[in-house]
Design a protein around this motif. Structure first.
Motif, short mmCIF file in Angstrom:
data_model
loop_
_atom_site.label_atom_id
_atom_site.label_comp_id
_atom_site.label_asym_id
_atom_site.label_seq_id
_atom_site.Cartn_x
_atom_site.Cartn_y
_atom_site.Cartn_z
N TYR A 3 -1.41 -8.18 4.91
CA TYR A 3 -1.73 -6.47 4.55
C TYR A 3 -3.02 -6.25 5.21
O TYR A 3 -3.12 -5.10 6.10
N LEU A 29 -4.49 2.65 0.00
CA LEU A 29 -3.66 1.91 0.86
C LEU A 29 -2.34 1.54 -0.17
O LEU A 29 -2.43 1.53 -1.41
N ILE A 31 1.64 -0.21 -0.59
CA ILE A 31 2.70 -1.08 -0.15
C ILE A 31 4.23 -0.59 -0.16
O ILE A 31 4.42 -0.12 -1.13
N CYS A 37 1.86 -2.72 4.48
CA CYS A 37 0.68 -1.87 4.02
C CYS A 37 0.64 -0.77 4.95
O CYS A 37 0.72 -0.83 5.82
#
Length: 154
Positions: A3, A29, A31, A37
């Motif tokens: 990430y 951020l 996912i 990411c």
């Protein structure tokens, strides 16, 4: 770690396009379904100067951005150093227990910096302190960070 390399690559892309994010932190951020990411919240991101008076999260903000409202990709690098701390401390708040005035005094005036958490390994443990140079020109750019973390490959 993947990430973090994704964030470094994304920020290198923004930096290459001349975009300053101004609000890089873990809260921004995401996912995706394919486990990558993504950088979000471009509300303060722009290629142009932002008018003075904008509110920003001091615990993630570089000294020059806080004190003089000078935002560059190097101020985003400072924020990236804080993101490294957040990730490797498993979401611990930076400068926990300090209010903004204490952060200003301790970090910007007295030189206190976040230390890499115990779980933070190379290359992140060596990149993180570089992000916190008081002189923005001594901070690495995102392309350099990208290269240090995965050879600069796409």
């Amino acid at each position: 770690m993947k990430y973090m390399t994704g964030v470094a690559a994304g920020m290198a892309c923004l930096e290459g396009d001349g975009v300053i994010h101004r609000n890089l932190r873990c809260a921004n951020l995401l996912i995706s379904e394919d486990d990558t990411c993504k950088i979000s919240d471009y509300g303060m991101g722009t290629k142009e100067d932002i008018k003075k008076g904008i509110r920003f999260p001091i615990k993630w903000t570089a000294p020059e951005a806080y004190a003089q409202q000078i935002f560059t990709s190097k101020s985003d690098v400072w924020s990236f150093g804080v993101v490294i701390y957040e990730v490797f401390s498993y979401g611990k708040e930076p400068y926990e227990g300090m209010d903004p005035r204490e952060v200003f005094t301790n970090v910007f005036q007295e030189g206190e910096r976040l230390s890499p958490p115990g779980e933070c390994r190379s290359p992140w443990s060596s990149i993180m302190p570089q992000c916190f140079h008081l002189n923005p020109e001594k901070r690495p750019n995102f392309q350099t960070i990208k290269t240090q973390t995965h050879g600069g490959s796409e």
